[in-house]
Scaffold this motif. Structure first.
Motif, PDB file in Angstrom:
ATOM      1  N   GLU A   9      67.737 -58.771  31.766  1.00  0.00           N
ATOM      2  CA  GLU A   9      67.074 -57.887  32.736  1.00  0.00           C
ATOM      3  C   GLU A   9      67.428 -56.434  32.453  1.00  0.00           C
ATOM      4  N   ARG A  10      68.656 -56.214  32.056  1.00  0.00           N
ATOM      5  CA  ARG A  10      69.079 -54.843  31.743  1.00  0.00           C
ATOM      6  C   ARG A  10      68.324 -54.300  30.528  1.00  0.00           C
ATOM      7  N   ASN A  49      61.701 -48.426  31.346  1.00  0.00           N
ATOM      8  CA  ASN A  49      62.008 -47.022  31.607  1.00  0.00           C
ATOM      9  C   ASN A  49      61.606 -46.122  30.439  1.00  0.00           C
ATOM     10  N   LEU A  50      61.655 -46.648  29.220  1.00  0.00           N
ATOM     11  CA  LEU A  50      61.281 -45.855  28.051  1.00  0.00           C
ATOM     12  C   LEU A  50      59.802 -45.499  28.054  1.00  0.00           C
ATOM     13  N   LYS A  58      72.023 -41.908  29.579  1.00  0.00           N
ATOM     14  CA  LYS A  58      72.671 -40.658  29.988  1.00  0.00           C
ATOM     15  C   LYS A  58      71.692 -39.485  29.982  1.00  0.00           C
ATOM     16  N   VAL A  59      70.647 -39.606  29.148  1.00  0.00           N
ATOM     17  CA  VAL A  59      69.700 -38.487  29.013  1.00  0.00           C
ATOM     18  C   VAL A  59      68.258 -38.938  29.206  1.00  0.00           C
ATOM     19  N   ILE A  60      68.049 -40.142  29.745  1.00  0.00           N
ATOM     20  CA  ILE A  60      66.701 -40.703  29.763  1.00  0.00           C
ATOM     21  C   ILE A  60      65.719 -39.865  30.574  1.00  0.00           C
ATOM     22  N   VAL A  91      54.488 -51.498  33.879  1.00  0.00           N
ATOM     23  CA  VAL A  91      55.181 -50.208  33.940  1.00  0.00           C
ATOM     24  C   VAL A  91      55.406 -49.818  35.397  1.00  0.00           C
ATOM     25  N   VAL A  92      56.620 -49.413  35.734  1.00  0.00           N
ATOM     26  CA  VAL A  92      56.934 -48.969  37.096  1.00  0.00           C
ATOM     27  C   VAL A  92      56.214 -47.649  37.343  1.00  0.00           C
ATOM     28  N   PRO A  93      55.448 -47.532  38.436  1.00  0.00           N
ATOM     29  CA  PRO A  93      54.701 -46.293  38.722  1.00  0.00           C
ATOM     30  C   PRO A  93      55.607 -45.073  38.785  1.00  0.00           C
ATOM     31  N   LYS A  94      55.034 -43.935  38.442  1.00  0.00           N
ATOM     32  CA  LYS A  94      55.817 -42.700  38.401  1.00  0.00           C
ATOM     33  C   LYS A  94      56.349 -42.312  39.783  1.00  0.00           C
ATOM     34  N   ASN A  95      55.575 -42.602  40.848  1.00  0.00           N
ATOM     35  CA  ASN A  95      56.049 -42.232  42.184  1.00  0.00           C
ATOM     36  C   ASN A  95      57.286 -43.038  42.576  1.00  0.00           C
TER      37      ASN A  95
END
Length: 214
Positions: free
Chosen positions: A78-79, A86-87, A131-133, A164-168
């Motif tokens: 899951e991680r 997230n990418l 750390k910088v994503i 994809v997780v929505p931007k909001n």
């Protein structure tokens, strides 16, 4: 047998004899009744979770097969998959060089198929990138995804076809994290509730936040 079933000859070019499989730290035995069939395991677990569990122990070492191992494997997968999601939502300018991770992965695999060390390289990449994503560039994101796909051509455990997780939602996740850093726990809880009302849950992990659709 496998060649007869699949019709593929040769089915594989190399065979490796793995160490014993233990069930809850006991030798698997019909007389003890402490064994499972693959079908029984897959009734409750994703095939990739089982694959991860088997890969995470070196083939020369005994595998202590247990529900705890499967649960830990599920969390680890899951991680990785959350990182892949997230990418796909980055718009910054920060660049990350991927060459060293590729070399470390190849070195681990060349070391008598040390898959556990290769997996550790993937988690090091995740840790460094997280750390910088928020500032990561789309170009760098694509390079990391390409590298992960190379790794996955060997491991066969990752999921690149994900919603994809929505931007909001991601923006709310960031605002919640900012509130947590400021120790504004009330605001953080309110944002968590808002995220849930929009159909997502957020889990706080040592390595970061995990966002999943309900």
């Amino acid at each position: 047998q496998m060649e007869g079933i699949t019709g593929k000859k040769p089915f594989v070019k190399y065979w490796l004899h793995n160490a014993f499989v233990l069930i809850n730290k006991e030798k698997m035995s019909k007389s003890l009744g402490n064994f499972f069939t693959i079908d029984e395991v897959l009734e409750k677990n994703n095939p990739k979770v089982l694959r991860y569990a088997l890969l995470s122990t070196h083939y020369r070492s005994p595998i202590n097969f247990s529900q705890e191992l499967l649960d830990n494997s599920k969390n680890s997968l899951e991680r990785i998959n959350e990182f892949i999601r997230n990418l796909q939502n980055v718009e910054g300018k920060k660049e990350i060089k991927t060459e060293k991770y590729k070399k470390q992965f190849e070195k681990a695999m060349d070391d008598d198929l040390n898959v556990s060390a290769a997996l550790a390289v993937i988690f090091e990449l995740i840790k460094d990138t997280n750390k910088v994503i928020e500032q990561l560039s789309n170009k760098s994101s694509k390079k990391i995804l390409k590298l992960l796909k190379e790794f996955n051509s060997i491991l066969g455990i990752m999921n690149f076809k994900q919603e994809v997780v929505p931007k909001n939602i991601l923006q709310l996740v960031k605002e919640r994290e900012d509130a947590r850093k400021a120790k504004d726990w009330k605001k953080a809880d309110e944002i968590r509730a808002k995220i849930k009302s929009l159909g997502y849950i957020i889990e706080d992990k040592p390595e970061g936040q995990l966002v999943k659709k309900i």
